[in-house]
Write a protein that holds these residues in place. Structure first.
Motif, mmCIF file in Angstrom:
data_model
loop_
_atom_site.group_PDB
_atom_site.id
_atom_site.type_symbol
_atom_site.label_atom_id
_atom_site.label_comp_id
_atom_site.label_asym_id
_atom_site.label_seq_id
_atom_site.Cartn_x
_atom_site.Cartn_y
_atom_site.Cartn_z
ATOM 1 N N ARG A 68 0.850 -1.195 0.000
ATOM 2 C CA ARG A 68 0.000 0.000 0.000
ATOM 3 C C ARG A 68 0.887 1.247 0.000
ATOM 4 N N MET A 69 1.949 1.224 0.808
ATOM 5 C CA MET A 69 2.872 2.366 0.858
ATOM 6 C C MET A 69 3.639 2.527 -0.457
ATOM 7 N N GLN A 70 3.769 1.435 -1.192
ATOM 8 C CA GLN A 70 4.438 1.520 -2.490
ATOM 9 C C GLN A 70 3.530 2.050 -3.591
ATOM 10 N N GLY A 71 2.298 2.369 -3.233
ATOM 11 C CA GLY A 71 1.390 2.949 -4.218
ATOM 12 C C GLY A 71 0.494 1.953 -4.898
ATOM 13 N N ARG A 72 0.489 0.701 -4.418
ATOM 14 C CA ARG A 72 -0.381 -0.305 -5.018
ATOM 15 C C ARG A 72 -1.807 -0.159 -4.473
ATOM 16 N N ASP A 73 -2.787 -0.530 -5.278
ATOM 17 C CA ASP A 73 -4.181 -0.576 -4.833
ATOM 18 C C ASP A 73 -4.366 -1.912 -4.124
ATOM 19 N N ALA A 74 -4.217 -1.892 -2.803
ATOM 20 C CA ALA A 74 -4.155 -3.129 -2.024
ATOM 21 C C ALA A 74 -5.551 -3.579 -1.603
ATOM 22 N N LEU A 75 -5.865 -4.828 -1.940
ATOM 23 C CA LEU A 75 -7.071 -5.471 -1.434
ATOM 24 C C LEU A 75 -6.650 -6.649 -0.576
ATOM 25 N N ALA A 636 19.642 0.748 4.561
ATOM 26 C CA ALA A 636 18.577 0.036 5.281
ATOM 27 C C ALA A 636 17.319 -0.082 4.415
ATOM 28 N N VAL A 637 16.992 0.999 3.708
ATOM 29 C CA VAL A 637 15.832 0.956 2.810
ATOM 30 C C VAL A 637 16.025 -0.127 1.755
ATOM 31 N N ALA A 638 17.206 -0.174 1.161
ATOM 32 C CA ALA A 638 17.473 -1.170 0.124
ATOM 33 C C ALA A 638 17.386 -2.592 0.687
ATOM 34 N N ALA A 639 17.963 -2.799 1.888
ATOM 35 C CA ALA A 639 17.953 -4.135 2.490
ATOM 36 C C ALA A 639 16.539 -4.564 2.860
ATOM 37 N N CYS A 640 15.777 -3.649 3.448
ATOM 38 C CA CYS A 640 14.414 -3.984 3.853
ATOM 39 C C CYS A 640 13.525 -4.261 2.638
ATOM 40 N N THR A 641 13.671 -3.465 1.597
ATOM 41 C CA THR A 641 12.867 -3.664 0.390
ATOM 42 C C THR A 641 13.180 -5.001 -0.252
ATOM 43 N N ALA A 642 14.484 -5.312 -0.392
ATOM 44 C CA ALA A 642 14.864 -6.587 -1.007
ATOM 45 C C ALA A 642 14.362 -7.767 -0.189
ATOM 46 N N PHE A 695 14.736 9.849 10.919
ATOM 47 C CA PHE A 695 13.712 9.313 11.826
ATOM 48 C C PHE A 695 12.403 9.086 11.060
ATOM 49 N N GLY A 696 12.071 9.990 10.155
ATOM 50 C CA GLY A 696 10.890 9.777 9.312
ATOM 51 C C GLY A 696 11.036 8.540 8.441
ATOM 52 N N THR A 697 12.243 8.323 7.932
ATOM 53 C CA THR A 697 12.508 7.116 7.147
ATOM 54 C C THR A 697 12.328 5.863 8.011
ATOM 55 N N ILE A 698 12.813 5.922 9.237
ATOM 56 C CA ILE A 698 12.683 4.787 10.166
ATOM 57 C C ILE A 698 11.222 4.460 10.424
ATOM 58 N N LEU A 699 10.414 5.482 10.649
ATOM 59 C CA LEU A 699 9.000 5.244 10.925
ATOM 60 C C LEU A 699 8.320 4.589 9.730
ATOM 61 N N ARG A 700 8.688 5.006 8.521
ATOM 62 C CA ARG A 700 8.101 4.385 7.333
ATOM 63 C C ARG A 700 8.617 2.962 7.146
ATOM 64 N N LEU A 701 9.887 2.743 7.402
ATOM 65 C CA LEU A 701 10.457 1.393 7.263
ATOM 66 C C LEU A 701 9.812 0.397 8.214
ATOM 67 N N LEU A 702 9.560 0.835 9.429
ATOM 68 C CA LEU A 702 9.032 -0.067 10.451
ATOM 69 C C LEU A 702 7.514 -0.195 10.416
ATOM 70 N N ARG A 727 -0.820 5.757 4.656
ATOM 71 C CA ARG A 727 -0.954 6.124 3.238
ATOM 72 C C ARG A 727 0.317 6.774 2.693
ATOM 73 N N THR A 728 1.328 6.935 3.527
ATOM 74 C CA THR A 728 2.552 7.625 3.114
ATOM 75 C C THR A 728 3.429 6.693 2.286
ATOM 76 N N ALA A 729 4.189 7.273 1.373
ATOM 77 C CA ALA A 729 4.995 6.467 0.449
ATOM 78 C C ALA A 729 6.127 5.741 1.182
ATOM 79 N N TRP A 730 6.397 4.527 0.746
ATOM 80 C CA TRP A 730 7.553 3.763 1.199
ATOM 81 C C TRP A 730 8.815 4.548 0.842
ATOM 82 N N PRO A 731 9.799 4.597 1.731
ATOM 83 C CA PRO A 731 10.969 5.451 1.458
ATOM 84 C C PRO A 731 11.813 4.969 0.282
#
Length: 898
Positions: A68-75, A636-642, A695-702, A727-731
């Motif tokens: 959902r944070m990546q912008g997908r229409d999640a059902l 961290a963003v790259a590792a978490c996403t992968a 810190f904002g990146t951390i909150l989105r990652l977690l 609803r905020t975008a994934w970092p």
């Protein structure tokens, strides 16, 4: 101002209600966003949240929130299963407590009570899922017996019947004598029972004094024997094949047949064949065209109608009157009577103790009976072929891939699927019986009457089939019936097929495979692109959780004690591909400490005036500390996403934990304190800006794993309105100038301080004692770096100074290596190095002894083969821990010089 501690009990219900009311969980079929679809494995309407639910729902919610944070229409499609047997039992027990009986009140009145119970008490699990933070699209909630899904079930059954893929047949089923219904294999529970193996003597027809001996654990079913089988290559019985034995008590001659089912190495080498009361015997009976009389009724009592005509008076062998006297007796009472009579006739050769597995009904709790009955069947073999091809071609992929082999093994050997149940609660089979035995399968009674009129040329009375459908039948339609099929809806067009199915391996055959079959047949497409299979939740020792062991963990109690975030993050941290989850209370408690760490870091930032940065540009950062933490966040963003892309929830949690606790809280904040406590200026503004950005990146990652604490801090720090993080975008990564140089500089400082701290800890140096750090072999650039960070090194490494070593090292130093430098801590005047050597050597000897003992245990083939799997695994883990401790102590001893 933030409270001193985070209070989950106060925050969680408020935020969840806000999300739900604002439509944050809603799918949007009219949007252009690419869909991401997960179908919930519908929990039983009778169920309550258990730890297995917590695992699969946490994994699904983590994926859904992330996409959902990546912008997908999640059902994430919610719903519950009507759970035929379970629900009927609940309501029957409730009525019994009120002095009422289902059969006395009749079907319609009973079903009215079930619907009333469902409205008032059913579905508590959906309320409990909210406690876990599950972001399901609740307005779309479905129930397997709601009007729309019932229409889909009706359409599928009638269509398959008209295509010849559903039919009626008389075959053996698992029969529960207590519930008086056929049950699925999933509802069969094998229990180890200490019983007996009886060897019986069957006389050979026409050869007085000669017998063939058979061994059995079910002497009461011998009344329905129709053959004795021997292996075709067993020389002991070669002359008997084709002849007949006389069935004791009954007196009926039965053939001796050659069949490879009989194992010459087991028992006597000859087996009695009772086709109507044993699955293997049923197959032997079909191969040899044997009669299949049933001698037990629906309640597992002796019923003689099908053998009455075969009862014969054979002197010294048969006892027709005795057999007739068994009629109506319970199977176990009949067993005792049969054995006593056989012994009296001299036909009981011997009795031996015998421990064996006996199938029981998981709901009724009594031993099951294989029973020959008329049931409705689905031609699963035909439906399975496209599903097999879909996995072979990669249109549906299993993760981990090895589960494809399990899928193939089941599907390539699939048997007809018994879809009927002798219950009242469920989808009633749309079949009507005419007086002459003809059956009309139609969508409505009116259509059935019309079909009968066309066949007979006149109106005939029809009786509707009493049976209902197996619960798995409606569940098999879940991926498309929930989206409005058979109507062509916008949801069906957009959200079928689904993206991923998340489930346990135990229902690959019962649910996953059947959804694959039905989806392919009715939609012409697979129901999901990927199937992520997770393990089971076990206790911290690897043992299966059970009430009898007292090791069951209640997720709701854990949420009450530690908060939903701690439980969810623990589950993610322990969930890796292809392995079970070892969950203990201590693990959840440890991750509550992680929630506390984040909250405390937030309080520190707040006290230093750090909030959502206004106008901070990471690309303009100049200080090494700011560039280092910004680069660390990118990594961290790259590792978490992968990790999430690969369904490696453990790696996602590990990467997030290491960055947040280690890099940000332990190092960045500590290294930044002198700047934050210093005079205002460009460097301070930059460090504060970087802190706010990261810190904002951390909150989105977690957020996917820890939605509550992150959402609360998100709006408290001004990153967005309350409830908006979901609803905020994934970092994404941000540009960081000269990141490699900043990484090299700060990583060296962190490594130096970390190694010095480890050496001090191993040497038992008191925290109050400070010592100089002597650098041997340091390059000029390293000395410059140490000079730039001298204040931080003094404070964090408890050092008086950092200087190059001139001449030979002094005696009594502990040493560590950081890059090209050997760092020496002069400790001769601080601690007793001899005593420390002795202490470390003794500890090393203890670890070596433990490793030797465990290694010998694992080297014992008898132990590995006989011990429980979880015991062997725990022993391996203890050995690995002992070996790691030896390596640590070896390194510590090597650090002490002179």
């Amino acid at each position: 101002m933030l409270d001193k501690t985070f209070d989950p009990a106060a925050v969680e219900p408020r935020l969840y209600a806000l999300w739900e009311a604002s439509g944050a969980f809603a799918a949007r079929p009219d949007s252009d966003a690419p869909p991401f679809v997960i179908m919930i494995p519908p929990p039983n309407v009778t169920g309550s949240l258990h730890i297995g639910h917590a695992l699969t729902m946490t994994v699904q919610d983590t994926l859904t929130r992330w996409r959902r944070m990546q912008g997908r229409d999640a059902l994430w499609q919610p719903g519950t299963d009507h759970a035929g047997i379970a629900t009927q039992m609940v309501v029957e027990r409730l009525l019994a407590s009120q002095g009422q009986d289902r059969r006395a009140m009749g079907r319609e009145a009973f079903l009215a009570h079930v619907w009333e119970w469902k409205a008032q008490s059913g579905g508590s699990i959906t309320r409990q899922l909210r406690r876990l933070g599950a972001s399901l699209d609740w307005p779309r909630e479905r129930f397997t017996m709601d009007e729309g899904l019932s229409k889909a079930v009706l359409e599928v059954f009638v269509t398959l019947h008209k295509q010849g893929l559903i039919y009626r047949d008389r075959r053996l089923v698992n029969w529960d004598p207590k519930l008086q219904t056929a049950i699925s294999d999933l509802e069969v529970e094998s229990r180890e029972v200490k019983g007996s193996l009886w060897t019986l003597r069957y006389p050979i027809e026409g050869e007085p004094g000669r017998f063939i001996q058979v061994a059995t654990t079910r002497p009461e079913t011998m009344l329905g024997d129709t053959a004795v089988a021997v292996h075709p290559e067993d020389p002991r019985f070669r002359d008997l094949v084709g002849r007949r034995a006389v069935l004791p008590l009954v007196g009926r001659p039965i053939p001796i047949v050659a069949d490879t089912y009989s194992d010459p190495e087991k028992g006597t080498g000859a087996v009695k064949i009772t086709p109507a009361h044993d699955f293997n015997d049923f197959e032997v009976g079909k191969r040899h065209g044997l009669p299949m009389p049933s001698v037990l009724d629906a309640e597992a009592r002796v019923a003689l109608a099908e053998i009455e005509a075969d009862l014969r008076a054979v002197e010294g062998i048969a006892e027709p009157d005795f057999v007739r006297g068994l009629a109506g007796q319970d199977r176990f009472a009949a067993r005792k009577a049969v054995l006593a009579k056989l012994e009296e006739l001299g036909l009981l050769e011997k009795t031996e103790p015998h421990t064996h597995q006996v199938p029981h009904g998981d709901r009724g709790g009594v031993p099951l009976e294989p029973r020959l009955t008329w049931q409705w069947y689905c031609d699963a073999k035909t439906l399975a072929q496209p599903a097999i091809e879909a996995v072979e071609s990669g249109r549906t992929e299993f993760v981990p891939k090895q589960w494809e082999n399990t899928f193939f093994a089941w599907m390539r050997d699939i048997q007809p699927w018994c879809v009927s149940r002798q219950l009242w609660w469920g989808h009633r089979i749309p079949a009507w019986h005419a007086p002459d035995g003809s059956i009309f399968v139609e969508r409505t009674e009116e259509e059935a009457l019309a079909a009968a009129r066309a066949m007979f040329g006149a109106d005939v009375p029809l009786r509707r089939d009493e049976d209902v459908l197996d619960t798995w039948f409606s569940s098999a339609l879940w991926p498309f019936s929930t989206l409005g099929w058979p109507e062509k809806t916008p949801e069906l067009a957009k959200y079928y097929p689904g993206s991923v199915l998340v489930t346990g391996f135990d229902i690959i055959f019962f649910w996953v495979a059947r959804m694959m079959m039905m989806g392919q047949h009715f939609m012409g497409e697979v129901p999901f692109r990927q199937v992520y299979i997770h393990g089971l939740v076990r206790d911290e020792k690897g043992q299966k959780m059970s009430k009898t062991k007292g090791n069951v963990m209640d997720p709701l109690e854990l949420i009450d004690a530690y908060g939903a975030d701690a439980l969810r993050f623990t589950i993610c941290a322990l969930t890796g591909p292809g392995r079970d989850v070892k969950l203990g209370r201590k693990r959840v408690e440890d991750h509550r400490a992680f929630v506390t760490k984040i909250w405390n870091a937030a309080r520190f930032l707040e006290m230093n005036g750090i909030a959502a940065p206004q106008g901070f540009d990471p690309a303009s950062a100049t200080s090494p500390l700011a560039r280092w933490i910004l680069d660390g966040a990118n990594r961290a963003v790259a590792a978490c996403t992968a990790a999430l892309e690969a369904y490696r929830f453990d790696e996602y949690a590990a990467a997030a934990y290491a960055f947040v606790w280690g890099s940000f809280c332990d190092w960045f904040i500590e290294l930044g304190k002198p700047v934050l406590n210093g005079p205002d200026g460009a460097e301070k503004d930059e460090v504060k800006g970087a802190a706010g950005h990261v810190f904002g990146t951390i909150l989105r990652l977690l957020h996917p794993a820890m939605p509550f604490v992150t959402e609360e801090l998100w709006h408290r720090f001004g990153y967005g309105p309350e409830g908006s993080l979901i609803r905020t975008a994934w970092p994404d990564s941000v540009p960081v100038p000269d990141a490699e140089a900043a990484r090299a500089e700060l990583d060296w400082v962190v490594a130096l301080v970390g190694e010095v701290r480890a050496a001090r800890s191993e040497m038992n140096v008191p925290p109050s004692v400070t010592v100089p750090l002597l650098l041997q072999g340091a390059a000029p650039a390293t000395l410059d770096r140490a000079g730039r960070w001298i204040d931080a090194i003094r404070r964090l490494a408890r050092a008086t100074e950092v200087r190059p070593l001139d001449g030979a090292p002094p005696r009594g130093v502990a040493q560590v290596v950081v890059g090209e430098v050997t760092v020496m801590l002069p400790l001769a005047e601080v601690i007793d190095l001899g005593a420390e050597r002795a202490r470390l050597a003794k500890a090393r000897g203890t670890a070596e002894g433990e490793a030797r003992k465990l290694s010998a245990k694992l080297g014992n083939a008898d132990f590995v083969s006989r011990a429980a799997e979880e015991v062997v695994e725990e022993t391996r883990e203890r050995l690995a821990a002992a070996e790691a401790e030896m390596a640590r102590l070896d390194a510590a001893l090597a650090r002490i010089a002179g």
